[in-house]
Design an enzyme around this catalytic site. Structure first.
Site, PDB file in Angstrom:
ATOM      1  CE  LYS A  52      31.382  38.532  35.312  1.00  0.00           C
ATOM      2  NZ  LYS A  52      32.143  37.452  34.704  1.00  0.00           N
ATOM      3  CD  GLU A  68      27.421  44.901  35.619  1.00  0.00           C
ATOM      4  OE1 GLU A  68      26.746  43.911  35.900  1.00  0.00           O
ATOM      5  OE2 GLU A  68      28.429  45.252  36.259  1.00  0.00           O
ATOM      6  CG  HIS A  77      38.740  45.161  36.122  1.00  0.00           C
ATOM      7  ND1 HIS A  77      37.997  46.080  36.814  1.00  0.00           N
ATOM      8  CD2 HIS A  77      38.913  45.680  34.879  1.00  0.00           C
ATOM      9  CE1 HIS A  77      37.712  47.107  36.025  1.00  0.00           C
ATOM     10  NE2 HIS A  77      38.260  46.886  34.849  1.00  0.00           N
ATOM     11  NE  ARG A  95      36.646  30.477  40.048  1.00  0.00           N
ATOM     12  CZ  ARG A  95      37.199  31.540  40.595  1.00  0.00           C
ATOM     13  NH1 ARG A  95      37.725  31.445  41.801  1.00  0.00           N
ATOM     14  NH2 ARG A  95      37.221  32.713  39.972  1.00  0.00           N
TER      15      ARG A  95
END
Length: 656
Positions: free
Chosen positions: A116, A200, A235, A297
């Site tokens: 990421k 973040e 999440h 994917r």
């Protein structure tokens, strides 16, 4: 078109890929672990090969073993599905080295988007907006804690190599940071073999919107519109839909352009999804969305895109892998109607969504012109503790969002699952929730409305208990009558009949039950019309069914209004006399593995103190002390596999 495919996956996605491959005339090759030897995808494939024991690390994640099977079976290509090896650059590279086509992007693109931190830096250079935060390489807890302070709480800790919500923690205050960091790193290591994280800014009122992209080897890149995946828990996506509620042509064009540029930046080929987080406080806006990550994917939720475009995304994957150009340009991409997908899981919303395992004694999934079901199991199959507990994806479409939601609501009401507990009732309430229907929701909606959605401990359902008890009585009477008939045929006396008959007084008896593991007595009365059962809160007579009843190895599973109640006759011999009064007994809440133990024998603990962590389906579940006292017996430690209800340790209460 490629002549054959080895599907390096399992469950519903393996079934999904096999069905499209067979329609295209391809020979299909399945690989399976010992736990999946009799699975639906194995039965559907033209041939199947064992690759190892049940744990994924010893089977579905073994690159060398899978490639050996592919070579020996003569597979022209390998489709990785999603999860497992689908985003492993090493696997894509190994396929290329072996001369087998990998149905996915080049290894270089997987590497570029797989981490990421590196992905954010790359797309930022391409002009794609990213969420503010620390995406560097330093991982010292003190340093990351300082960065979180500089960013400002709340923050989100995310696994660098992660996906699917694993290795992700929201932190609202500094005092919670260290524990959340350690947990995220541990979960990331277990799921991805990489403990690194980034930190973040947590976007308030976030909407999770993703863009499906496709690219061919001829330089063409398009997007197939967006999906909204904002209904999440921990999440993990729960319900997805396309198009996104409140999406405007202006925002779709801006978000789609950003996604295409992100794909071009890494020389992408194949199917991929670019995920964005949007600030939903003022609706979706072209200047209020940021890049989160790119999944290299196919996605679990791809059927909703297929529903609004009429395209088979797996077929597109195969055609691109065969070297064909994309069959349509951006201006030709359809967007017709609305589609919604619900993920039906073997889990218990009333117990913190704990995974639920076991045999599927009954499974009936909805049908209809506007309903699609992607399932990897059938009645009689086992839901094991080794893999994701998904039972099926239920997809509904309509000309409008309201029609699609109405269809999905009806479909969920028609769904019958007996054995493992499921989230069916929870999903039904979620689909009918007014805020969701109105489109005024964000990623925190589920957590903020758990009680209204029924995802908290519920009172026992008296009607279900009475129905189960009556079923047990009826079965017992039927068996007794047959035994009496047999005895009469042999010349025995009719007084042997066990039907509650007596000459004087009310024909009444007490039936000792176990209801979801708890003791309860039911009172049974007999009259000319047959038996009737009475328990606190309900009375039910024979011939008054109010639920679906399923026999389960001598017990009765009662399905009513989406909930399951297990009713069994109480057996005194099954009582654990050794720990009968152990109020400090700590049991495993589900089948899984003990990954951490924080106490030792003799140590004093407070009520609510964290004692251990059990991992199931790659998710961590903490165990806490039910009482204050000292640690007595420790029956399981790190690395041990435990069954649901197994004793982990005992807290001995303090005297006085």
């Amino acid at each position: 078109m490629l002549s054959s495919v080895l599907v390096a996956n399992r469950g519903e996605i393996a079934v999904r890929v096999i069905r499209t491959a067979r329609r295209l005339g391809m020979r299909t090759i399945a690989v399976h672990s010992d736990a999946d030897r009799d699975a639906l995808f194995v039965r559907l494939a033209d041939e199947a090969h064992r690759i190892g024991p049940a744990p994924a690390s010893e089977s579905y994640l073994k690159i060398e073993t899978i490639l050996e099977v592919a070579k020996s079976a003569g597979a022209a290509c390998i489709h990785p599905g999603y999860g497992f090896l689908s985003e492993r650059a090493a696997f894509a590279r190994a396929c290329a080295d072996a001369g087998i086509v990998f149905v996915g992007p080049p290894a270089e693109a997987i590497e570029a988007m797989g981490l990421k931190d590196a992905a954010k830096a790359l797309v930022q250079k391409a002009g794609v907006p990213v969420v503010p935060g620390y995406h560097g390489s330093r991982q010292e807890p003190d340093f990351l804690r300082q960065k979180a302070y500089e960013i400002g709480y709340p923050v989100l800790i995310k696994a660098v190599a992660g996906g699917g919500g694993k290795g992700m923690r929201r932190v609202d205050k500094a005092a919670e940071f260290d524990a959340a960091l350690a947990s995220a790193q541990r979960e990331a290591q277990g799921a991805f073999g990489d403990p690194r994280v980034l930190v973040e800014k947590y976007v308030l009122a976030p909407r999770h919107v993703e863009i499906q992209v496709f690219a061919d080897a001829h330089g063409n890149v398009i997007h197939l519109n967006e999906r909204d995946c904002s209904l999440q828990r921990r999440h993990q996506k729960v319900i997805e839909e396309a198009p996104a509620p409140g999406m405007t042509p202006e925002v779709r064009e801006a978000m789609g352009r950003a996604a295409v540029e992100a794909a071009r930046a890494v020389g992408y080929v194949g199917a991929g999804t670019v995920e964005f987080i949007a600030d939903g406080r003022e609706g979706l806006r072209a200047d209020r969305f940021w890049f989160m990550e790119m999944n290299t994917r196919l996605q679990v939720e791809h059927p909703v895109t297929e529903a609004i475009t009429g395209l088979d995304l797996v077929e597109l994957q195969f055609r691109i892998a065969s070297g064909e150009a994309l069959p349509l340009a951006q201006v030709d991409v359809p967007l017709v109607g609305h589609a919604v997908e619900a993920r039906l899981y073997a889990e218990d919303p009333e117990r913190g969504f704990l995974p639920s395992t076991g045999r599927l004694f009954a499974l009936s999934l909805p049908e209809g012109d506007d309903v699609r079901v992607d399932a990897g199991v059938e009645a009689g199959d086992q839901v094991t503790p080794f893999y994701d507990p998904m039972i099926a994806k239920i997809i509904a479409r309509g000309e409008t969002r309201g029609e699609a939601l109405d269809t999905l609501s009806r479909a969920l009401g028609e769904t019958v699952v007996a054995g493992p507990r499921t989230n069916a009732a929870f999903l039904a309430r979620l689909v009918d929730a007014s805020a969701f229907r109105e489109g005024t929701f964000d990623t925190g909606f589920i957590d903020a409305n758990l009680e209204a959605l029924g995802a908290v401990p519920q009172e026992r359902d008296p009607a279900s208990v009475a129905a189960g008890a009556l079923s047990l009585v009826a079965s017992d009477l039927a068996a007794a009558r047959e035994a009496a008939r047999a005895a009469l045929r042999e010349g025995a006396t009719p007084w042997l009949a066990e039907d509650g008959f007596q000459l004087l007084g009310e024909r009444r008896t007490t039936l000792p039950l176990l209801v979801d593991g708890e003791r309860l007595d039911a009172h049974v009365t007999f009259d000319a019309d047959g038996p009737a059962v009475e328990i606190p809160g309900a009375t039910l007579a024979l011939g008054e069914p109010e639920a679906t009843l399923v026999e389960a190895e001598g017990d009765v599973l009662v399905l009513r209004e989406g909930r399951q109640t297990r009713v069994a006759l109480f057996d005194p011999a099954s009582v654990d006399l050794e720990h009968l009064d152990a109020g400090g007994l700590v049991k495993a809440p589900m089948h899984g593995k003990v990954v951490a133990l924080f106490v030792s024998a003799g140590e004093r603990v407070e009520k609510g103190q964290r004692l251990a962590i059990v991992e199931a389906m790659k998710m961590e579940h903490p165990l806490t002390a039910p009482i204050a006292g000292s640690v007595g017996e420790i029956a399981a430690g790190p690395g041990d596999q435990v069954a649901e209800g197994a004793r982990i340790l005992v807290i001995e209460a303090e005297e006085g």
